[in-house]
Design an enzyme around this catalytic site. Structure first.
Site, short mmCIF file in Angstrom:
data_model
loop_
_atom_site.label_atom_id
_atom_site.label_comp_id
_atom_site.label_asym_id
_atom_site.label_seq_id
_atom_site.Cartn_x
_atom_site.Cartn_y
_atom_site.Cartn_z
N LYS A 65 59.86 -48.69 11.22
CA LYS A 65 59.69 -48.33 9.14
C LYS A 65 60.73 -49.81 9.10
O LYS A 65 61.64 -49.96 9.54
CB LYS A 65 61.14 -47.41 9.33
CG LYS A 65 61.42 -47.25 7.78
CD LYS A 65 62.79 -46.35 7.13
CE LYS A 65 63.19 -47.10 6.01
NZ LYS A 65 64.59 -46.36 5.72
N GLY A 121 72.26 -45.20 0.74
CA GLY A 121 73.98 -44.31 0.84
C GLY A 121 74.52 -43.84 -0.70
O GLY A 121 75.73 -43.56 -0.95
N ALA A 172 66.24 -43.14 0.46
CA ALA A 172 67.32 -43.78 0.34
C ALA A 172 67.20 -43.05 -0.94
O ALA A 172 66.71 -42.66 -2.14
CB ALA A 172 66.93 -45.53 -0.30
N GLY A 173 69.75 -42.91 -1.72
CA GLY A 173 69.87 -42.15 -2.44
C GLY A 173 69.62 -40.68 -2.55
O GLY A 173 70.53 -40.00 -3.17
N ALA A 226 69.74 -39.69 5.01
CA ALA A 226 70.71 -40.34 6.20
C ALA A 226 72.20 -40.00 5.70
O ALA A 226 72.83 -38.75 6.06
CB ALA A 226 70.61 -41.87 6.52
N THR A 227 72.28 -40.91 4.95
CA THR A 227 73.89 -40.29 4.38
C THR A 227 74.27 -39.18 4.05
O THR A 227 75.09 -38.67 4.02
CB THR A 227 74.46 -41.51 3.27
OG1 THR A 227 73.91 -42.56 3.35
CG2 THR A 227 75.85 -41.19 2.68
#
Ligand SMILES: CC(=O)[C@@H](O)[C@H](O)COP(=O)(O)O
Length: 254
Positions: free
Chosen positions: A96, A157, A183-184, A205-206
């Protein structure tokens, strides 16, 4: 429902997971059981992931498929070196690719990203680039040989979800490789929307690692991805500016 195929390989689900920010490694088995991710990203620059008894050991014990990422790299040179180290350490050609242009916004440096992608493809890597929601850049990344494109929904994040659904739909329309919203993502509805826009998978992830209950959120994201994919395949009704009775009116009484 059809499996997601990347670089000719059928993956087990349409959810990819970043686990680097989990508050404790002990959560890994329950989070993975809840999320059932096809791939789990590992930052090769987070030394804490690599130490004995650290995150990498927990992921290996769980037997999940690892996707090394070049998170934190600020140049093509750094990203290529990190990818080579990852291939050596983890024995996979998949990477990635993240090349960050600004350490505050964590947005991609698109010039270095394209350069790194071209170099890594030439070196035999299967490249999944974290990119912007620009369809022109997406096409250039595919022309460079990337196996998928991973446009951001909003900054890493931020939990802001998909800020520009029209741009994500345009990326989807612009390329013929898998599109992974990356992301996001903040919650299940963000993941569902990404899939309803035609994305082939979601990386989060976050949303999981910093949720009050990471295990519950991991389940929610799995279900959100499944629901969004099913809704996308069901063919939603068009949006209308005028009302339409939901059942036929057969006439007036009285
Ligand atoms: C883990 C990883 O690859 C992240 O860099 C990715 O971009 C996820 O971002 P979120 O933390 O916003 O889900």
């Amino acid at each position: 429902m059809s499996a997601l195929v990347v670089a000719g390989e059928a993956l087990s689900s349409r959810l990819f997971l970043g686990t680097g920010g989990l508050p404790q490694v002990g959560l890994v088995p329950a989070v993975l059981e809840a999320a059932r991710p096809a791939l789990v990203t590992v930052s090769m620059r987070r030394t804490s992931s690599l130490v004995e008894g650290g995150l990498l050991d927990a992921l290996r014990t769980a037997g999940v498929r690892l996707l090394p990422n070049t998170a934190g790299c600020l140049s093509a040179r750094e990203a290529v070196l990190t990818a080579e180290l990852a291939r050596e350490a983890l024995g996979t050609d998949w990477v990635k690719l993240e090349v960050i242009g600004d350490e505050r916004s964590l947005l991609p440096d698109v010039v270095e990203l394209l350069d790194a992608a071209e170099q890594l493809v030439r070196r035999g890597f299967v490249v999944l680039p974290y990119t912007t929601d620009d369809p022109v850049l997406a096409r250039r990344l595919v022309d460079a040989g990337c196996a998928a494109v991973m446009p951001l929904g909003s900054p890493i994040g931020s939990g802001l979800g998909v800020l520009n659904p029209h741009a994500i739909a345009a990326v989807r329309a612009a390329v013929d490789v898998p599109v992974v919203l990356d992301a996001g993502v903040g919650t299940a509805s963000d993941a569902a929307l990404a899939m309803e826009l035609g994305c082939d998978a979601v990386l989060a992830a976050t949303a999981v690692t910093r949720a009050d209950d990471p295990v519950a959120m991991a389940s929610a994201l799995r279900l959100g991805v499944e629901a969004g994919r099913l809704a996308w395949s069901a063919g939603r009704i068009p949006r209308r500016s005028e009302a339409r009775a939901s059942s036929p009116v057969l006439g007036r009484i009285g």
